[in-house]
Design a protein around this motif. Structure first.
Motif, PDB file in Angstrom:
ATOM      1  N   ARG A 147      -1.799   7.785   4.710  1.00  0.00           N
ATOM      2  CA  ARG A 147      -2.003   7.078   5.987  1.00  0.00           C
ATOM      3  C   ARG A 147      -2.537   5.674   5.741  1.00  0.00           C
ATOM      4  O   ARG A 147      -2.179   4.733   6.461  1.00  0.00           O
ATOM      5  N   GLU A 148      -3.370   5.532   4.720  1.00  0.00           N
ATOM      6  CA  GLU A 148      -3.872   4.198   4.359  1.00  0.00           C
ATOM      7  C   GLU A 148      -2.727   3.310   3.877  1.00  0.00           C
ATOM      8  O   GLU A 148      -2.636   2.135   4.255  1.00  0.00           O
ATOM      9  N   VAL A 149      -1.853   3.873   3.049  1.00  0.00           N
ATOM     10  CA  VAL A 149      -0.687   3.115   2.571  1.00  0.00           C
ATOM     11  C   VAL A 149       0.157   2.657   3.758  1.00  0.00           C
ATOM     12  O   VAL A 149       0.583   1.500   3.827  1.00  0.00           O
ATOM     13  N   LEU A 150       0.383   3.548   4.708  1.00  0.00           N
ATOM     14  CA  LEU A 150       1.231   3.221   5.856  1.00  0.00           C
ATOM     15  C   LEU A 150       0.560   2.231   6.803  1.00  0.00           C
ATOM     16  O   LEU A 150       1.259   1.475   7.481  1.00  0.00           O
ATOM     17  N   THR A 151      -0.755   2.213   6.829  1.00  0.00           N
ATOM     18  CA  THR A 151      -1.457   1.206   7.628  1.00  0.00           C
ATOM     19  C   THR A 151      -1.181  -0.181   7.064  1.00  0.00           C
ATOM     20  O   THR A 151      -0.956  -1.137   7.810  1.00  0.00           O
ATOM     21  N   LYS A 152      -1.156  -0.261   5.744  1.00  0.00           N
ATOM     22  CA  LYS A 152      -0.909  -1.545   5.076  1.00  0.00           C
ATOM     23  C   LYS A 152       0.579  -1.914   5.079  1.00  0.00           C
ATOM     24  O   LYS A 152       0.923  -3.097   5.118  1.00  0.00           O
ATOM     25  N   ASP A 153       1.442  -0.908   4.987  1.00  0.00           N
ATOM     26  CA  ASP A 153       2.882  -1.170   4.912  1.00  0.00           C
ATOM     27  C   ASP A 153       3.648  -0.064   5.639  1.00  0.00           C
ATOM     28  O   ASP A 153       4.051   0.930   5.028  1.00  0.00           O
ATOM     29  N   PRO A 154       3.857  -0.222   6.935  1.00  0.00           N
ATOM     30  CA  PRO A 154       4.560   0.809   7.705  1.00  0.00           C
ATOM     31  C   PRO A 154       6.062   0.880   7.412  1.00  0.00           C
ATOM     32  O   PRO A 154       6.764   1.666   8.034  1.00  0.00           O
ATOM     33  N   PHE A 207       6.202   7.763   3.794  1.00  0.00           N
ATOM     34  CA  PHE A 207       6.584   8.723   4.833  1.00  0.00           C
ATOM     35  C   PHE A 207       7.101  10.025   4.222  1.00  0.00           C
ATOM     36  O   PHE A 207       6.801  11.110   4.727  1.00  0.00           O
ATOM     37  N   PHE A 208       7.875   9.925   3.141  1.00  0.00           N
ATOM     38  CA  PHE A 208       8.380  11.135   2.491  1.00  0.00           C
ATOM     39  C   PHE A 208       7.232  12.010   1.994  1.00  0.00           C
ATOM     40  O   PHE A 208       7.175  13.213   2.276  1.00  0.00           O
ATOM     41  N   PHE A 209       6.304  11.409   1.273  1.00  0.00           N
ATOM     42  CA  PHE A 209       5.187  12.192   0.749  1.00  0.00           C
ATOM     43  C   PHE A 209       4.234  12.632   1.853  1.00  0.00           C
ATOM     44  O   PHE A 209       3.612  13.692   1.751  1.00  0.00           O
ATOM     45  N   LEU A 210       4.140  11.855   2.920  1.00  0.00           N
ATOM     46  CA  LEU A 210       3.374  12.276   4.085  1.00  0.00           C
ATOM     47  C   LEU A 210       3.992  13.554   4.655  1.00  0.00           C
ATOM     48  O   LEU A 210       3.273  14.497   5.015  1.00  0.00           O
ATOM     49  N   GLY A 211       5.314  13.592   4.714  1.00  0.00           N
ATOM     50  CA  GLY A 211       5.999  14.799   5.166  1.00  0.00           C
ATOM     51  C   GLY A 211       5.650  15.996   4.308  1.00  0.00           C
ATOM     52  O   GLY A 211       5.386  17.094   4.817  1.00  0.00           O
ATOM     53  N   GLN A 212       5.616  15.810   3.010  1.00  0.00           N
ATOM     54  CA  GLN A 212       5.254  16.911   2.108  1.00  0.00           C
ATOM     55  C   GLN A 212       3.825  17.374   2.349  1.00  0.00           C
ATOM     56  O   GLN A 212       3.556  18.575   2.432  1.00  0.00           O
ATOM     57  N   ALA A 213       2.909  16.430   2.444  1.00  0.00           N
ATOM     58  CA  ALA A 213       1.496  16.780   2.640  1.00  0.00           C
ATOM     59  C   ALA A 213       1.299  17.485   3.982  1.00  0.00           C
ATOM     60  O   ALA A 213       0.570  18.495   4.060  1.00  0.00           O
ATOM     61  N   LEU A 214       1.921  16.966   5.018  1.00  0.00           N
ATOM     62  CA  LEU A 214       1.799  17.595   6.332  1.00  0.00           C
ATOM     63  C   LEU A 214       2.361  19.013   6.320  1.00  0.00           C
ATOM     64  O   LEU A 214       1.777  19.933   6.904  1.00  0.00           O
TER      65      LEU A 214
END
Length: 166
Positions: free
Chosen positions: A31-38, A44-51
């Motif tokens: 989420r920090e990475v996406l705040t800096k670079d949406p 997003f891919f790894f966010l999907g995995q974590a979620l």
């Protein structure tokens, strides 16, 4: 450093956390990475995995879709989305995404497996069998091979005692 390499570098810490099964920490890092670079498709891919790993399946679906909006050819996100849609009961969507993945990589074992399971969930045993058998020809890992062989046997139904047929 080119943009793709910068995207990969930005998620390096989070991927290490995922490998260590520290999913909540990985979520924070991503989420920090996406705040800096949406516009980072890997985040997003790894966010999907974590979620997915923490049981937030709908949010996982949304993250995979976001990854694909940014990088339509991201095969891993497409395959993951196929599995997630199937698990959410959207077998039609799962088959649709699986077919897109199949166009990208017609002999990829992960694609064949995901699409075979999507067809199976839709009740299309003929298409499921075709893709699951193709998956077995892709030389999968033993554990998944055994699972798919069991699915194919279950699709055939219980063994019959042919001596009673005479």
């Amino acid at each position: 450093m080119d943009r793709d390499a910068a995207h990969w570098a930005a998620v390096e810490e989070a991927t290490e956390l995922l490998h260590e099964e520290r999913f909540r920490e990985a979520l924070e890092a991503l989420r920090e990475v996406l705040t800096k670079d949406p516009e980072n498709p890997y985040a997003f891919f790894f966010l999907g995995q974590a979620l997915y790993e923490v049981g937030e399946i709908e949010a996982s679906r949304d993250a995979y879709r976001a990854a694909l909006r940014l990088a339509p050819a991201h095969l891993g996100a497409r395959v993951a989305l196929t599995h997630v849609l199937r698990k959410l009961g959207d077998s039609r969507g799962a088959v649709s995404e699986g077919l897109v993945a199949l166009e990208q990589a017609p002999t990829d074992g992960d694609v064949l497996y995901a699409l075979g399971l999507a067809y199976l969930s839709r009740g299309d045993d003929v298409a499921a069998r075709r893709h699951l058998e193709a998956f077995l020809r892709a030389d999968p890992e033993l554990e998944t091979r055994i699972e798919v062989e069991g699915l194919l046997q279950a699709m055939d139904g219980p063994p019959r005692d042919r001596s009673e047929e005479n």
